[in-house]
Structure formats: structure tokens, C-alpha cells
Motif scaffolding. Structure first.
Motif, PDB file in Angstrom:
ATOM      1  N   GLY A  65       0.695  -1.408  -0.653  1.00  0.00           N
ATOM      2  CA  GLY A  65       0.178  -0.372  -0.056  1.00  0.00           C
ATOM      3  C   GLY A  65       1.051   1.133   0.522  1.00  0.00           C
ATOM      4  O   GLY A  65       1.930   0.845  -0.466  1.00  0.00           O
ATOM      5  N   ALA A  66       0.380   2.488   0.525  1.00  0.00           N
ATOM      6  CA  ALA A  66       0.849   3.535   0.574  1.00  0.00           C
ATOM      7  C   ALA A  66       0.818   4.391   2.069  1.00  0.00           C
ATOM      8  O   ALA A  66      -0.022   4.097   2.889  1.00  0.00           O
ATOM      9  N   LEU A  67       1.787   4.826   2.844  1.00  0.00           N
ATOM     10  CA  LEU A  67       2.209   6.314   3.950  1.00  0.00           C
ATOM     11  C   LEU A  67       2.880   7.140   2.935  1.00  0.00           C
ATOM     12  O   LEU A  67       3.302   6.803   1.849  1.00  0.00           O
ATOM     13  N   GLY A  68       2.509   8.015   3.901  1.00  0.00           N
ATOM     14  CA  GLY A  68       2.960   9.370   3.525  1.00  0.00           C
ATOM     15  C   GLY A  68       4.044   9.779   3.743  1.00  0.00           C
ATOM     16  O   GLY A  68       4.722   9.080   5.166  1.00  0.00           O
ATOM     17  N   ASP A  69       4.838  10.767   3.073  1.00  0.00           N
ATOM     18  CA  ASP A  69       6.273  11.121   3.867  1.00  0.00           C
ATOM     19  C   ASP A  69       5.705  11.940   4.615  1.00  0.00           C
ATOM     20  O   ASP A  69       6.902  13.266   4.957  1.00  0.00           O
ATOM     21  N   ASP A 118      -6.958   8.584   0.030  1.00  0.00           N
ATOM     22  CA  ASP A 118      -6.125   9.680  -0.638  1.00  0.00           C
ATOM     23  C   ASP A 118      -5.375   9.246  -1.317  1.00  0.00           C
ATOM     24  O   ASP A 118      -4.747   9.500  -2.146  1.00  0.00           O
ATOM     25  N   ILE A 119      -4.191   8.584  -0.658  1.00  0.00           N
ATOM     26  CA  ILE A 119      -3.067   8.020  -0.746  1.00  0.00           C
ATOM     27  C   ILE A 119      -3.681   6.818  -1.054  1.00  0.00           C
ATOM     28  O   ILE A 119      -2.600   6.503  -2.200  1.00  0.00           O
ATOM     29  N   THR A 120      -4.159   6.414  -0.839  1.00  0.00           N
ATOM     30  CA  THR A 120      -4.790   5.065  -1.618  1.00  0.00           C
ATOM     31  C   THR A 120      -5.623   5.167  -2.419  1.00  0.00           C
ATOM     32  O   THR A 120      -4.704   4.119  -3.982  1.00  0.00           O
ATOM     33  N   GLU A 121      -6.069   6.312  -3.146  1.00  0.00           N
ATOM     34  CA  GLU A 121      -6.828   5.936  -4.085  1.00  0.00           C
ATOM     35  C   GLU A 121      -5.904   6.794  -4.990  1.00  0.00           C
ATOM     36  O   GLU A 121      -6.143   6.421  -6.830  1.00  0.00           O
ATOM     37  N   GLU A 144      -9.129  -5.043  -1.190  1.00  0.00           N
ATOM     38  CA  GLU A 144     -10.342  -5.002  -0.431  1.00  0.00           C
ATOM     39  C   GLU A 144     -11.128  -3.140  -1.630  1.00  0.00           C
ATOM     40  O   GLU A 144      -9.541  -2.573  -1.984  1.00  0.00           O
ATOM     41  N   ALA A 145     -11.723  -2.828  -1.003  1.00  0.00           N
ATOM     42  CA  ALA A 145     -12.245  -2.221  -2.144  1.00  0.00           C
ATOM     43  C   ALA A 145     -11.567  -0.485  -2.030  1.00  0.00           C
ATOM     44  O   ALA A 145     -12.361   0.494  -2.078  1.00  0.00           O
ATOM     45  N   ASN A 146     -11.089  -0.189  -0.811  1.00  0.00           N
ATOM     46  CA  ASN A 146     -10.316   1.472  -1.049  1.00  0.00           C
ATOM     47  C   ASN A 146      -9.362   1.891  -2.281  1.00  0.00           C
ATOM     48  O   ASN A 146      -9.104   2.722  -2.181  1.00  0.00           O
ATOM     49  N   LEU A 147      -9.081  -0.210  -2.809  1.00  0.00           N
ATOM     50  CA  LEU A 147      -7.752   0.235  -3.694  1.00  0.00           C
ATOM     51  C   LEU A 147      -8.497   0.501  -5.019  1.00  0.00           C
ATOM     52  O   LEU A 147     -10.210   0.470  -5.681  1.00  0.00           O
ATOM     53  N   PRO A 148      -8.578   1.624  -5.873  1.00  0.00           N
ATOM     54  CA  PRO A 148      -9.442   2.057  -7.178  1.00  0.00           C
ATOM     55  C   PRO A 148      -8.832   0.652  -7.995  1.00  0.00           C
ATOM     56  O   PRO A 148      -9.033  -0.372  -7.580  1.00  0.00           O
ATOM     57  N   GLN A 149     -10.184   0.687  -9.083  1.00  0.00           N
ATOM     58  CA  GLN A 149     -10.801  -0.070  -9.630  1.00  0.00           C
ATOM     59  C   GLN A 149      -9.415  -1.126 -10.556  1.00  0.00           C
ATOM     60  O   GLN A 149      -9.715  -2.065 -10.754  1.00  0.00           O
ATOM     61  N   THR A 150      -8.936   0.077 -10.871  1.00  0.00           N
ATOM     62  CA  THR A 150      -7.477  -0.446 -11.780  1.00  0.00           C
ATOM     63  C   THR A 150      -6.708  -1.443 -11.039  1.00  0.00           C
ATOM     64  O   THR A 150      -6.359  -1.915 -11.847  1.00  0.00           O
ATOM     65  N   VAL A 151      -7.005  -0.916 -10.238  1.00  0.00           N
ATOM     66  CA  VAL A 151      -5.694  -1.527  -9.491  1.00  0.00           C
ATOM     67  C   VAL A 151      -5.950  -2.735  -9.257  1.00  0.00           C
ATOM     68  O   VAL A 151      -5.493  -3.840  -8.877  1.00  0.00           O
TER      69      VAL A 151
END
Length: 312
Positions: A65-69, A118-121, A144-151
């Protein structure tokens, strides 16, 4: 059976990594005024909660996934690393770390919640191309569906013969799973999410919701309904399980604990219904504490709890 699962194919979880701020009000929450409460910050996000639960249940797990800096991102990376999650698939991006804020009334019920995803999107299909070695080695993937559909589509496209499990997350996001339902081995939903995917009403009988979902392609479906019986359907079998009694302190993460416990059972090659019983036990433990993952969660703790039962 306590301890690390001896398997060459651990699990991998893909999705949201949040800082959860959980508030417990000392009196019923009202609009347009402040309410005395206690507050705690802790890791959150559906994929993160499931991964943390799996780690506590002895399943080797990788998180992507992703974390902010930012400070929140650094703190979460440190906490999750200490919990023995493999974080090589976690990106650091120039965005704020995701946040979830939950407001609970004194009885533990959720009065309101807001989430910044937003960061997950912002993630794209490269998440499915740039897999960590641990994710490549995993025999079970949770998305899980917090991810964008393309992902979601990209991950489903490279799953191969792995077991692919998905959570619909919310009524609003459930439809992101529509293009990949036929690839899913297990789909977790609640009544509202099942209704959104099938076009039925949320109060439709669970077996009707389950049949409509299975017709869309998943090999197995699980429909949770809080303290009401859970419905499951897999291959030619189906059934209901009544959750064990639980003291409700905080509903945050109970559904994620259900999934973590179930997947831990599957990792131990338990039958599907038996795995769901472990999931319901994990949810009961989580309901009794603040936050999405109970400190006392372990495989031994699940085995010590009363099993779920079929409704009479």
C-alpha cells in the motif's frame, strides 16, 4: 497449533494503511457541540487490520500500500515493522498518510466516522507489477475496495493460481469489485454491500442475497450482519453461524478481525465453516477492546473461546 504457520506460501494483503483516531464519548454524541471523550491513535485501514490480525495469529504476512512522507507515515512504518509485517511492498509517497476518525457513543456503537483515503486512491496498476518478493511468494492474496478499480483489476489479473479473497469495504465502494467477481475465491460483504452488488434490498433473505452474489461469479461468499447470524456459501454447501456472545466496547475493526481469523483458519487447512468460526471468535475479541486488533489476539486465544453455533 499456536505459533507460526508452517507454510511455503504466506499471505499478502493489498490496500489501505491509515492512522486511526478512535474517540470514545463519555456521553451520547450530539451535533454542533463538543463531547467529553477519550481518544487513541493506532494503525488502521482494512488491509492493514487484516494483516496485523494474521501476524498475531501466526501467519507470515506481507503488506502492500502507501504511506505519506510525514510523521504519521514514519510512525506507522515503525509500529507495523515491530509487529512482524513484511513492509517491502509499502510505498512512501509525497501525500498525507491516510486517516480514519471514528466517534463512538458510550455503548460502543459508531456515531459517525470520516476517512481520508486520497493516498490509497492515488495508487495505480504498478502496485501489481512491482510486487515485493514476499507478495510473490504468498499463496493467498487479500485485496479490498479502498483500492482503485484499476488496481483491483490489475491484481486480479496477475493472481495466477493463488487464493484471491476480497472485502467490499462499504456500500459506496463495493461496485469496484464488479469486474473481478468471477476471479474471486472468497468475497466478504455485509448486507448493504451485498444489496449494492446484486440490486436486491438489504433486508432480503440472506440465502437469496448469497445466491445472487454467487451467480455473479465468486466461488464463496460470506455475508456478515453484526450480532445476527453470518451466512456463508461455498460450492454446493451453505449455512449460518451465530456469533458468540461479546461485550461491545468498540465496533472498529470487528469485520476485519472476522476476515483475519477466517484466513488464518484457511492457512491452517481448516474446513471453511470451521475457519469462519475462528473468524467470529476473533471478531468477538476485537469488539471487547479499543481499536481494530485486540492485543490479546492469538491462535490459542481463539481456540479457547466458545465456538460459533448454527442459529436455532
Amino acid at each position: 497449533m499456536n505459533g507460526t504457520v508452517q507454510t511455503a506460501a504466506p499471505a499478502a494483503c493489498f490496500g489501505a494503511i491509515h492512522l486511526d483516531l478512535i474517540a470514545h464519548a463519555k456521553e451520547p454524541i450530539q451535533r454542533e457541540t463538543s463531547t467529553p471523550s477519550t481518544m487513541r491513535g493506532m494503525p488502521g485501514g482494512v488491509a492493514t487490520n487484516v494483516a496485523r490480525g494474521l501476524a498475531k495469529l501466526g501467519v507470515p504476512v506481507a503488506l502492500s500500500g502507501a504511506l505519506g512522507d510525514d510523521g504519521d507515515g514514519a510512525a506507522l512504518r515503525s509500529i507495523l515493522g515491530r509487529e512482524q509485517l513484511n513492509l517491502y511492498g509499502v510505498r512512501t509517497l509525497p501525500l498525507p498518510t491516510g486517516r480514519y476518525v471514528a466517534l463512538h457513543d458510550p455503548d460502543g456503537s459508531l456515531a459517525a466516522a470520516v476517512v481520508d483515503t486520497d493516498i490509497t486512491e492515488s495508487l495505480d496498476a504498478s502496485l501489481a507489477r512491482d510486487l515485493s518478493p514476499a507478495a510473490r511468494a504468498a499463496g493467498l492474496w487479500f485485496i479490498e475496495a479502498n483500492l482503485p478499480q484499476t488496481v483491483l483489476q490489475a491484481l486480479a489479473g496477475v493472481t495466477g493460481d493463488r487464493l484471491l479473497v476480497a472485502d467490499a469495504v462499504s456500500n459506496a465502494k463495493a461496485e469496484r469489485l464488479l469486474p473481478i467477481l468471477q476471479r474471486l475465491d472468497i468475497l466478504f460483504v455485509n448486507r448493504g454491500e451485498a444489496a449494492r452488488l446484486t440490486g436486491l434490498t438489504p433486508d432480503a433473505p440472506q440465502d437469496k442475497l448469497g445466491s445472487a452474489l454467487r451467480a455473479l461469479g465468486p466461488k464463496a461468499v460470506v455475508i456478515s450482519a453484526g450480532a445476527e447470524p453470518l451466512f456463508w456459501s461455498k460450492e454446493e454447501e451453505s449455512g449460518q453461524l451465530l456469533p458468540p456472545p461479546a461485550m461491545v466496547h468498540d465496533v472498529t475493526g470487528a469485520g476485519d478481525a472476522l476476515m483475519a481469523g477466517t484466513l488464518a483458519g484457511i492457512a491452517r487447512n481448516l474446513p471453511f465453516a470451521d475457519s469462519l468460526e475462528k473468524g467470529l471468535a476473533a471478531a468477538a475479541l476485537t469488539l471487547a477492546v479499543t481499536g481494530a486488533v485486540a492485543a490479546g489476539l492469538s491462535w490459542a486465544a481463539l481456540e479457547a473461546l466458545p465456538s460459533a453455533s448454527a442459529p436455532r
